[in-house]
Design a protein around this motif. Structure first.
Motif, PDB file in Angstrom:
ATOM      1  N   MET A 130     -42.337  -6.053 -42.489  1.00 51.07           N
ATOM      2  CA  MET A 130     -42.770  -5.101 -43.916  1.00 51.07           C
ATOM      3  C   MET A 130     -43.288  -6.250 -44.859  1.00 51.07           C
ATOM      4  SD  MET A 130     -42.231  -2.414 -45.450  1.00 51.07           S
ATOM      5  CE  MET A 130     -41.023  -1.391 -44.471  1.00 51.07           C
ATOM      6  N   GLN A 131     -42.963  -7.424 -44.811  1.00 52.66           N
ATOM      7  CA  GLN A 131     -43.616  -8.444 -45.692  1.00 52.66           C
ATOM      8  C   GLN A 131     -45.151  -8.343 -45.554  1.00 52.66           C
ATOM      9  OE1 GLN A 131     -41.750 -12.259 -45.060  1.00 52.66           O
ATOM     10  NE2 GLN A 131     -40.701 -12.200 -47.223  1.00 52.66           N
ATOM     11  N   TRP A 132     -45.472  -8.444 -44.365  1.00 54.10           N
ATOM     12  CA  TRP A 132     -46.881  -8.267 -44.154  1.00 54.10           C
ATOM     13  C   TRP A 132     -47.503  -7.152 -44.662  1.00 54.10           C
ATOM     14  CZ3 TRP A 132     -49.675 -12.227 -42.833  1.00 54.10           C
ATOM     15  CH2 TRP A 132     -49.097 -13.362 -42.047  1.00 54.10           C
ATOM     16  N   ILE A 133     -47.004  -6.003 -44.446  1.00 55.75           N
ATOM     17  CA  ILE A 133     -47.601  -4.695 -45.111  1.00 55.75           C
ATOM     18  C   ILE A 133     -47.608  -4.795 -46.473  1.00 55.75           C
ATOM     19  CG2 ILE A 133     -47.298  -2.210 -45.119  1.00 55.75           C
ATOM     20  CD1 ILE A 133     -45.910  -2.508 -42.335  1.00 55.75           C
ATOM     21  N   ASN A 134     -46.294  -5.265 -47.170  1.00 51.44           N
ATOM     22  CA  ASN A 134     -46.610  -5.420 -48.564  1.00 51.44           C
ATOM     23  C   ASN A 134     -47.624  -6.225 -49.107  1.00 51.44           C
ATOM     24  OD1 ASN A 134     -45.038  -5.022 -51.104  1.00 51.44           O
ATOM     25  ND2 ASN A 134     -44.693  -7.275 -50.947  1.00 51.44           N
ATOM     26  N   ALA A 135     -47.848  -7.505 -48.277  1.00 54.79           N
ATOM     27  CA  ALA A 135     -48.964  -8.279 -48.606  1.00 54.79           C
ATOM     28  C   ALA A 135     -50.216  -7.604 -48.688  1.00 54.79           C
ATOM     29  CB  ALA A 135     -48.912  -9.622 -47.758  1.00 54.79           C
ATOM     30  N   ILE A 136     -50.603  -6.919 -47.437  1.00 55.47           N
ATOM     31  CA  ILE A 136     -51.737  -6.081 -47.408  1.00 55.47           C
ATOM     32  C   ILE A 136     -51.828  -5.091 -48.480  1.00 55.47           C
ATOM     33  CG2 ILE A 136     -53.047  -4.562 -45.898  1.00 55.47           C
ATOM     34  CD1 ILE A 136     -51.710  -6.039 -43.699  1.00 55.47           C
ATOM     35  N   VAL A 137     -50.881  -4.308 -48.625  1.00 55.38           N
ATOM     36  CA  VAL A 137     -50.863  -3.430 -49.972  1.00 55.38           C
ATOM     37  C   VAL A 137     -51.306  -3.910 -51.181  1.00 55.38           C
ATOM     38  CG1 VAL A 137     -49.690  -1.573 -51.164  1.00 55.38           C
ATOM     39  CG2 VAL A 137     -49.294  -1.578 -48.727  1.00 55.38           C
ATOM     40  N   GLN A 138     -50.443  -5.092 -51.503  1.00 59.64           N
ATOM     41  CA  GLN A 138     -50.816  -5.857 -52.698  1.00 59.64           C
ATOM     42  C   GLN A 138     -52.347  -6.240 -52.757  1.00 59.64           C
ATOM     43  OE1 GLN A 138     -48.930  -5.190 -54.783  1.00 59.64           O
ATOM     44  NE2 GLN A 138     -47.002  -4.789 -53.441  1.00 59.64           N
ATOM     45  N   GLY A 139     -52.942  -6.839 -51.585  1.00 58.63           N
ATOM     46  CA  GLY A 139     -54.393  -7.354 -51.477  1.00 58.63           C
ATOM     47  C   GLY A 139     -55.195  -6.069 -51.673  1.00 58.63           C
ATOM     48  N   VAL A 140     -55.009  -4.846 -51.190  1.00 57.97           N
ATOM     49  CA  VAL A 140     -55.908  -3.728 -51.285  1.00 57.97           C
ATOM     50  C   VAL A 140     -56.081  -3.573 -53.045  1.00 57.97           C
ATOM     51  CG1 VAL A 140     -55.957  -1.224 -51.017  1.00 57.97           C
ATOM     52  CG2 VAL A 140     -55.406  -2.832 -49.143  1.00 57.97           C
ATOM     53  N   LEU A 141     -54.607  -3.451 -53.705  1.00 55.81           N
ATOM     54  CA  LEU A 141     -54.839  -3.218 -55.046  1.00 55.81           C
ATOM     55  C   LEU A 141     -55.674  -4.036 -55.840  1.00 55.81           C
ATOM     56  CD1 LEU A 141     -51.225  -1.646 -55.377  1.00 55.81           C
ATOM     57  CD2 LEU A 141     -53.286  -0.662 -54.986  1.00 55.81           C
ATOM     58  N   VAL A 142     -55.333  -5.552 -55.536  1.00 57.29           N
ATOM     59  CA  VAL A 142     -56.031  -6.637 -56.314  1.00 57.29           C
ATOM     60  C   VAL A 142     -57.652  -6.432 -56.159  1.00 57.29           C
ATOM     61  CG1 VAL A 142     -55.866  -8.696 -54.802  1.00 57.29           C
ATOM     62  CG2 VAL A 142     -55.857  -8.868 -57.205  1.00 57.29           C
ATOM     63  N   GLY A 143     -57.708  -5.972 -54.729  1.00 57.14           N
ATOM     64  CA  GLY A 143     -59.260  -5.863 -54.195  1.00 57.14           C
ATOM     65  C   GLY A 143     -60.075  -4.990 -55.162  1.00 57.14           C
ATOM     66  N   GLN A 169     -56.924 -12.685 -49.007  1.00 57.21           N
ATOM     67  CA  GLN A 169     -56.227 -13.766 -50.167  1.00 57.21           C
ATOM     68  C   GLN A 169     -54.804 -13.427 -50.060  1.00 57.21           C
ATOM     69  OE1 GLN A 169     -57.754 -13.296 -53.983  1.00 57.21           O
ATOM     70  NE2 GLN A 169     -59.572 -14.456 -53.505  1.00 57.21           N
ATOM     71  N   ALA A 170     -54.345 -12.146 -49.690  1.00 52.07           N
ATOM     72  CA  ALA A 170     -52.921 -11.913 -49.519  1.00 52.07           C
ATOM     73  C   ALA A 170     -52.339 -12.459 -48.350  1.00 52.07           C
ATOM     74  CB  ALA A 170     -52.737 -10.265 -49.910  1.00 52.07           C
ATOM     75  N   ILE A 171     -53.238 -12.056 -47.206  1.00 52.55           N
ATOM     76  CA  ILE A 171     -52.773 -12.584 -46.013  1.00 52.55           C
ATOM     77  C   ILE A 171     -52.733 -14.364 -45.862  1.00 52.55           C
ATOM     78  CG2 ILE A 171     -53.331 -12.847 -43.679  1.00 52.55           C
ATOM     79  CD1 ILE A 171     -54.489 -10.119 -43.746  1.00 52.55           C
ATOM     80  N   GLY A 172     -53.790 -14.804 -46.562  1.00 51.93           N
ATOM     81  CA  GLY A 172     -53.621 -16.226 -46.640  1.00 51.93           C
ATOM     82  C   GLY A 172     -52.459 -16.960 -47.338  1.00 51.93           C
TER      83      GLY A 172
END
Lengths: 287, 243
Positions: free
Chosen positions: A1-14, A251-254
């Motif tokens: 779930m943490q990874w999915i959360n990170a990806i979602v936040q990354g999409v939004l900041v994108g 960036q979020a994954i990093g």
């Protein structure tokens, strides 16, 4: 779930990165001008919003009603009065002049506003969140992302469904022939820069609501903008949105792997795209 | 002769030691078709560049309908009614055929969106490109590109149309089609100046022929008489007049 959360936040900041990049992509697409001062113009818009809020008592997002037309006007005047004079077969003069402009804007802002960090207050919107399938989504990042999609959609509509867009595309395709079809390139380029800085105004206000900014914040925004444009593909607006999202997610994954790798991961993806697909993942312009 | 639509008076242009226009005097009457021939490098296309406003004359004046347009840029001249096609077609390759023509109509012809669309349909019909309206311009054959050049120029609503070697590279059949299209155009009362190496196509259209060499007018008059003249023989065949 943490990874999915990170990806979602990354999409939004994108979405925010796409807003940084959309203006760059637009003017590069129309007049092949690389605007080194783009990031500083974003910061200038943020300071302008600050002044508008303090002077007129408007909220952060409401200030856009004033900031967008002012930045668009600045863009038109800047293009007609300065940047048009630098355009030609040599790409160096616009690079040098916009670099000089970047230095002038930074030092001008420093003189007027000092080096203190500022932030625009958006009230409850800043901390509002909702939960979607176990993932907390910030309302403000979501608004930014939707704004980016809307901005890209509007730009795309202007480019492909309006007379102004045809003028942009004709001038971009062959400026000399466009002139002989009755198009005044100086005016068209002025309008393109006005549109670019209108987008910059939106990017500047969202930047200032999301994070602290100061007169020296511009170059970092320029780099994110460049990276999104290059990753997405030169001159392709939807590609620019995709580039922003890819940059944000990377960036979020990093950051998820190691907090120190956030920016590094984004830069690495940019360098990989530059090395293997120099025209970007979804290019529209070949040369 | 009717009142001139365009008048060049003592127009000069040089690039270093190369003179491309040497005190050129030309008048074109309303509705007239003027042909221009001359060897490569004679200054024919440079003459079009001067009339269309792509390059500025060093000296002399250019008047359009008795208005001095010497200092006007190409866009302003186009909006006044001077339009040109290019020797090598330059379509806006990222646009459809229809969009290419609409650009000419909307900006060169100063038309509203609706008027520009109607004009584009009319011009595409006239130039035989209607079936290709939605094709991308870079997918066209050479003849179609040449037609598009003409269509886009016509969409601006010109009173003076400058055609630069528009028959070059076409087959005999394609050339005949092109001549038919230009013959149709002439019926609209438009003035045409046509630079061409395909002389038989040119002679089928023009009222008057002008020969240019080294930036100077060396012969001018009735097409058949000019073609039989000593000057043309000297330029094209290297035959001396008294030989």
């Amino acid at each position: 779930m943490q990874w999915i959360n990170a990806i979602v936040q990354g999409v939004l900041v994108g979405g925010l990165y796409a807003l940084f990049a959309a203006g760059l992509s637009l003017i590069f697409g129309v007049m092949r001008l690389v605007n080194i001062a783009h990031g500083d113009l974003i910061v200038l818009a943020a300071f302008l919003a600050l002044v508008v809020m303090q002077t007129l008592g408007l909220g952060a997002l409401e200030s856009l009603v004033v900031v967008i037309p002012l930045m668009a006007l600045l863009g038109y005047v800047l293009q007609r009065g300065l940047l048009n004079l630098t355009l030609g077969s040599d790409i160096l003069p616009p690079l040098l002049v916009t670099f000089g402009l970047s230095v002038i804007i930074q030092n001008g802002l420093l003189q007027v506003f000092t080096a203190d960090s500022r932030r625009l207050n958006a009230g409850a919107l800043e901390v509002a969140t909702f939960n979607l399938a176990g993932i907390d989504i910030g309302v403000l990042p979501l608004v930014m992302f939707l704004a980016a999609v809307a901005v890209i959609g509007v730009l795309q509509f202007i480019f492909y469904r309006t007379a102004l867009g045809r003028a942009f595309r004709a001038t971009s395709d062959d400026a000399d022939v466009a002139r002989m079809m009755g198009l005044d390139n100086r005016h068209i380029f002025g309008l393109a820069m006005a549109l670019s800085l209108a987008v910059v105004a939106i990017a500047g206000v969202f930047l200032a609501v999301r994070t602290n900014f100061d007169p020296a914040s511009g170059p970092a925004r320029l780099i994110f903008g460049f990276e999104a444009v290059i990753i997405g593909g030169l001159g392709n607006l939807w590609g620019t949105l995709a580039g922003g999202v890819i940059l944000g997610v990377t960036q979020a994954i990093g950051a998820q792997i190691n907090p120190g790798w956030q920016l590094l991961a984004g830069h690495l993806v940019f360098l990989l795209v530059l090395a293997f697909r120099p025209t970007g993942l979804f290019p529209r312009i070949a040369g | 002769m009717a009142a001139p639509i365009i008048r060049l008076s003592k127009v000069c242009k040089r690039y270093g030691a190369i003179v491309v226009a040497d005190a050129i005097d030309i008048e074109v009457a309303g509705g007239e078709a003027l042909g221009i021939i001359g060897p490569n490098g004679a200054g024919k296309t440079s003459l079009f560049n001067l009339v269309a406003g792509t390059v500025k004359a060093d000296s002399g004046t250019i008047a359009y309908r008795n208005r001095d347009i010497t200092s006007l840029n190409a866009a302003a001249r186009c909006r006044l009614g001077v339009s040109r096609s290019f020797q090598i077609p330059h379509p806006f390759s990222g646009m459809t055929v229809f969009e290419n023509v609409v650009v000419g109509a909307a900006f060169g012809g100063d038309m509203s969106e609706r008027e520009a669309y109607a004009k584009a349909v009319e011009v595409l019909e006239l130039t035989g490109l209607k079936a290709k309206a939605n094709a991308m311009a870079d997918s066209l054959t050479l003849l179609e590109r040449k037609r598009l050049e003409m269509a886009r120029a016509l969409a601006t609503g010109p009173e003076l149309l400058l055609l630069d070697e528009i028959a070059g590279g076409l087959s005999e059949h394609e050339c005949r089609e092109l001549v038919a299209a230009i013959t149709g155009l002439r019926k609209t009362g438009i003035s045409i100046v046509w630079i061409e190496h395909v002389v038989h196509a040119l002679l089928a259209i023009v009222d008057r022929l002008l020969v240019i060499d080294f930036g100077r007018i060396v012969a001018e008059g009735d097409p058949k008489t000019v073609m039989a003249s000593r000057e043309v023989s000297e330029i094209y065949l290297g035959i001396e007049a008294d030989a």
